[in-house]
Design an enzyme around this catalytic site. Structure first.
Site, PDB file in Angstrom:
ATOM      1  N   ARG A 267       0.840  -1.203   0.000  1.00  0.00           N
ATOM      2  CA  ARG A 267       0.000   0.000   0.000  1.00  0.00           C
ATOM      3  C   ARG A 267       0.870   1.245   0.000  1.00  0.00           C
ATOM      4  O   ARG A 267       1.841   1.332   0.743  1.00  0.00           O
ATOM      5  CB  ARG A 267      -0.921   0.008   1.220  1.00  0.00           C
ATOM      6  CG  ARG A 267      -1.874  -1.195   1.229  1.00  0.00           C
ATOM      7  CD  ARG A 267      -2.827  -1.174   2.383  1.00  0.00           C
ATOM      8  NE  ARG A 267      -3.597  -2.415   2.413  1.00  0.00           N
ATOM      9  CZ  ARG A 267      -4.493  -2.727   3.351  1.00  0.00           C
ATOM     10  NH1 ARG A 267      -4.713  -1.878   4.340  1.00  0.00           N
ATOM     11  NH2 ARG A 267      -5.151  -3.871   3.303  1.00  0.00           N
ATOM     12  N   ARG A 282       2.390   1.032  10.308  1.00  0.00           N
ATOM     13  CA  ARG A 282       1.872   1.422   8.994  1.00  0.00           C
ATOM     14  C   ARG A 282       3.020   1.387   7.980  1.00  0.00           C
ATOM     15  O   ARG A 282       3.820   2.313   7.916  1.00  0.00           O
ATOM     16  CB  ARG A 282       1.250   2.821   9.066  1.00  0.00           C
ATOM     17  CG  ARG A 282       0.393   3.177   7.855  1.00  0.00           C
ATOM     18  CD  ARG A 282      -0.206   4.567   8.014  1.00  0.00           C
ATOM     19  NE  ARG A 282      -1.055   4.689   9.183  1.00  0.00           N
ATOM     20  CZ  ARG A 282      -2.358   4.360   9.188  1.00  0.00           C
ATOM     21  NH1 ARG A 282      -2.933   3.895   8.106  1.00  0.00           N
ATOM     22  NH2 ARG A 282      -3.065   4.515  10.293  1.00  0.00           N
ATOM     23  N   GLU A 354      -6.013  -1.367  15.762  1.00  0.00           N
ATOM     24  CA  GLU A 354      -6.637  -2.316  14.834  1.00  0.00           C
ATOM     25  C   GLU A 354      -5.661  -3.406  14.400  1.00  0.00           C
ATOM     26  O   GLU A 354      -4.522  -3.123  14.037  1.00  0.00           O
ATOM     27  CB  GLU A 354      -7.150  -1.577  13.598  1.00  0.00           C
ATOM     28  CG  GLU A 354      -7.770  -2.496  12.553  1.00  0.00           C
ATOM     29  CD  GLU A 354      -7.775  -1.886  11.168  1.00  0.00           C
ATOM     30  OE1 GLU A 354      -7.700  -2.644  10.187  1.00  0.00           O
ATOM     31  OE2 GLU A 354      -7.824  -0.634  11.054  1.00  0.00           O
ATOM     32  N   SER A 357      -9.928  -6.256  10.381  1.00  0.00           N
ATOM     33  CA  SER A 357     -11.246  -5.740  10.005  1.00  0.00           C
ATOM     34  C   SER A 357     -12.002  -6.864   9.329  1.00  0.00           C
ATOM     35  O   SER A 357     -11.488  -7.457   8.368  1.00  0.00           O
ATOM     36  CB  SER A 357     -11.118  -4.548   9.044  1.00  0.00           C
ATOM     37  OG  SER A 357     -10.786  -3.371   9.727  1.00  0.00           O
ATOM     38  N   ARG A 396       1.397  -6.655  12.737  1.00  0.00           N
ATOM     39  CA  ARG A 396       0.821  -6.059  13.947  1.00  0.00           C
ATOM     40  C   ARG A 396       0.708  -7.087  15.076  1.00  0.00           C
ATOM     41  O   ARG A 396       0.768  -6.723  16.256  1.00  0.00           O
ATOM     42  CB  ARG A 396      -0.536  -5.423  13.630  1.00  0.00           C
ATOM     43  CG  ARG A 396      -0.396  -4.193  12.741  1.00  0.00           C
ATOM     44  CD  ARG A 396      -1.629  -3.332  12.732  1.00  0.00           C
ATOM     45  NE  ARG A 396      -1.436  -2.154  11.897  1.00  0.00           N
ATOM     46  CZ  ARG A 396      -2.250  -1.098  11.847  1.00  0.00           C
ATOM     47  NH1 ARG A 396      -3.333  -1.086  12.619  1.00  0.00           N
ATOM     48  NH2 ARG A 396      -2.008  -0.078  11.047  1.00  0.00           N
TER      49      ARG A 396
END
Length: 429
Positions: A267, A282, A354, A357, A396
Site C-alpha cells: 500500500r 503502517r 486495529e 477488520s 501487527r
C-alpha cells in the site's frame, strides 16, 4: 456496485442512507442521466420501427406510379436520415449509460441499518473486551525499542535498501514472524474449515474494480507497467481470492466457500504521511493471513459472526487482550455494509490498535464481479454475498507480542501457542 433498479426506485432514499457514510450521492445528476438514457432508448426503438416501415415503402411508391429506381432512391434517402438519427440516439444512450455506470462505480455500498451513526473511529461502538491488559512493574517499551534490545528487527537497513516504511527481520525475529503465519494458517485450515489458497501478488484492473479498490482508490496502489498492460501489487489478498468467483456461477452444493491465504500486501499509504511513521504499524509492505467467504445471501449475517470469531480465536490463543468494535458509518470501508474491527492492546502505546477488520460486503462486490450462485429452487443465477477479514495482520501481531510479552531484562517470552513452531523456544533474546 449498488443495484441500479433500487437506486431508480428511490434515489433520494439512497442518498439519505449514504449520508451515514458521509458520502454525497448526486441525485440530480443520476436522475438527469437516467432520464437521458431512457429518452435515447425510446428514440432508438421508435427509429428502428420507422426503419422497418420505410423498407416497405418501395411497393407503395410503385403503386403511386413511381419507377422502381425512383422508389428505391427515395426510400434510400429516408433510410439514410433514419440511420443518422439512430446512430445519434444510440450514441446518446451509450453516453448516458456510461455516466450512470461511472457514478455507481464511485458510489460506496449502503451501510447496514445496524451500523452506528458517527464520523470517525472515535464514535465506533464497543461490543466487547477480552483479556486484561498486563500490569508491568517496569515502564513498558514500544516494539521498536523491544526489537532493538532483542535484536533482529532492522529498520535502518531496510531504509537503505528500499526506503522508509519497510522493515527487515533476521534470526529469531524472522522465525517468530514465520511462526505466526504458520500458526494462523494451521488454525484456520485444521480447525475452522478453510481451504488454503495461493494467489498471484499482481492483479489486473478488473480484479481491483471487482472488489472496489478501483476506480476510487488508485492512488493507494502500486502500479507496475508491463508491456502494453498494467498490473497492480495487491493491497490485500481479498482482491485475488474474492475474484476467484468473478464471472462465475457457483453451484449451491459448493457453498459456502471459505478460503484463507497468506500474502504480502502493498500500500502506498497515500494521505497518511506523518501518521504511525515509527516502526511496523503502517508500512508499504506487510504480511496478512486473509479470510474470505462466499455465501448464499441468507447466510451472510451469520458468516460475518463466524469469520470474526475465527480471527478472535488467534488473539485468544496468543493471550493478547483485545476489544471488538462495530464501525460507525464514517469509519466504514467503501465496499462494506457492516464491519467489526478487532483492536489489540499495545502497552507501548497505551491503547488498542486495529489488527483485523471483518466485513460483510453483501452483494456489492458480487454485482461488480458478476459472481453468482444457482438457486436450486428457481434454477436461476443469483448474486453471491462476499465477506472478508484479516486472520490476522501478521506484522501487527508481532508488534503485539513484542510489547505484551516483553520482560524487564530485555527478553521476550514466546506465547505457549507458538512454541511448537519455534523449536520449543520459550524466551527470545
Amino acid at each position: 456496485m449498488l443495484d441500479i433498479r433500487k437506486v431508480r426506485e428511490n434515489p433520494q432514499g439512497i442518498a439519505e442512507q449514504l449520508k451515514k457514510k458521509y458520502f454525497d450521492f448526486d441525485v440530480a445528476s443520476f436522475t438527469s442521466w437516467d432520464a437521458a438514457r431512457k429518452e435515447a432508448d425510446i428514440q432508438s426503438q421508435n427509429l428502428q420501427a420507422e426503419r422497418k416501415q420505410a423498407s416497405k415503402k418501395i411497393g407503395e411508391l410503385k403503386q403511386q406510379g413511381m419507377s422502381i429506381d425512383e422508389a428505391k432512391a427515395q426510400v434510400a434517402e429516408i433510410l439514410k436520415k433514419i440511420d443518422s438519427e439512430l446512430d445519434e440516439a444510440v450514441k446518446k444512450a451509450k453516453e448516458a449509460q456510461e455516466a450512470l455506470n461511472a457514478m455507481l462505480m464511485a458510489t460506496p455500498n449502503l451501510p447496514d441499518d445496524s451500523v452506528p451513526v458517527g464520523k470517525d473511529e472515535e464514535e465506533n461502538e464497543e461490543i466487547l473486551k477480552w483479556g486484561t491488559p498486563r500490569t508491568f512493574d517496569f515502564e513498558p517499551k514500544d516494539h521498536v525499542d523491544v526489537g532493538s534490545e532483542v535484536g533482529g528487527l532492522d529498520f535502518e537497513t531496510a531504509t537503505k535498501v528500499t526506503g522508509s516504511r519497510f522493515a527487515m527481520m533476521q534470526g529469531q525475529m524472522a522465525r517468530l514472524h514465520r511462526a505466526l503465519i504458520q500458526f494462523m494458517l494451521d488454525t484456520h485450515t485444521q480447525e475452522h474449515g478453510y481451504t488454503e489458497i495461493y494467489v498471484p501478488y499482481l492483479v489486473n484492473a478488473d480484479s481491483l474494480k471487482g472488489t472496489g479498490q478501483l476506480p476510487k482508490f488508485e492512488e493507494d496502489l502500486f502500479k507496475i507497467p508491463f508491456g502494453d498492460s498494467q498490473f497492480y501489487l495487491i493491497p490485500t489478498a481479498e482482491v485475488p481470492v474474492t475474484n476467484v468467483v468473478r464471472d462465475s456461477i457457483v453451484e449451491a452444493k459448493d457453498l459456502p466457500m471459505q478460503f484463507t491465504a497468506h500474502t504480502p500486501c502493498f500500500r502506498s499509504e497515500a494521505g497518511s504521511y506523518g501518521r504511525d511513521t515509527r516502526g511496523m504499524i503502517r508500512q508499504h509492505q506487510f504480511e496478512k493471513v486473509e479470510l474470505v467467504h462466499m455465501v448464499k445471501p441468507e447466510e451472510s449475517e451469520a458468516a460475518l459472526e463466524a469469520l470474526t470469531g475465527h480471527a478472535e480465536t488467534i488473539l485468544q490463543r496468543l493471550e493478547l487482550p483485545y476489544r471488538k468494535v462495530k464501525l460507525c458509518g464514517g469509519d466504514l470501508g467503501f465496499s462494506a455494509s457492516m464491519t467489526y474491527d478487532l483492536e489489540v492492546w499495545l502497552p507501548g502505546q497505551g491503547k488498542y490498535r486495529e489488527i483485523s477488520s471483518c466485513s460483510n460486503c453483501m452483494d456489492y462486490q458480487a454485482r461488480r464481479m458478476q459472481a453468482r450462485w444457482r438457486n436450486p429452487e428457481t434454477g436461476k443465477p443469483e448474486l453471491l454475498h462476499t465477506l472478508n477479514g484479516s486472520g490476522l495482520a501478521v506484522g501487527r501481531t508481532l508488534v503485539a507480542i513484542l510489547e505484551n510479552y516483553q520482560q524487564a531484562d530485555g527478553t521476550v517470552t514466546i506465547p505457549a501457542a507458538l512454541r511448537p513452531y519455534m523449536g520449543n523456544l520459550e524466551v527470545m533474546g
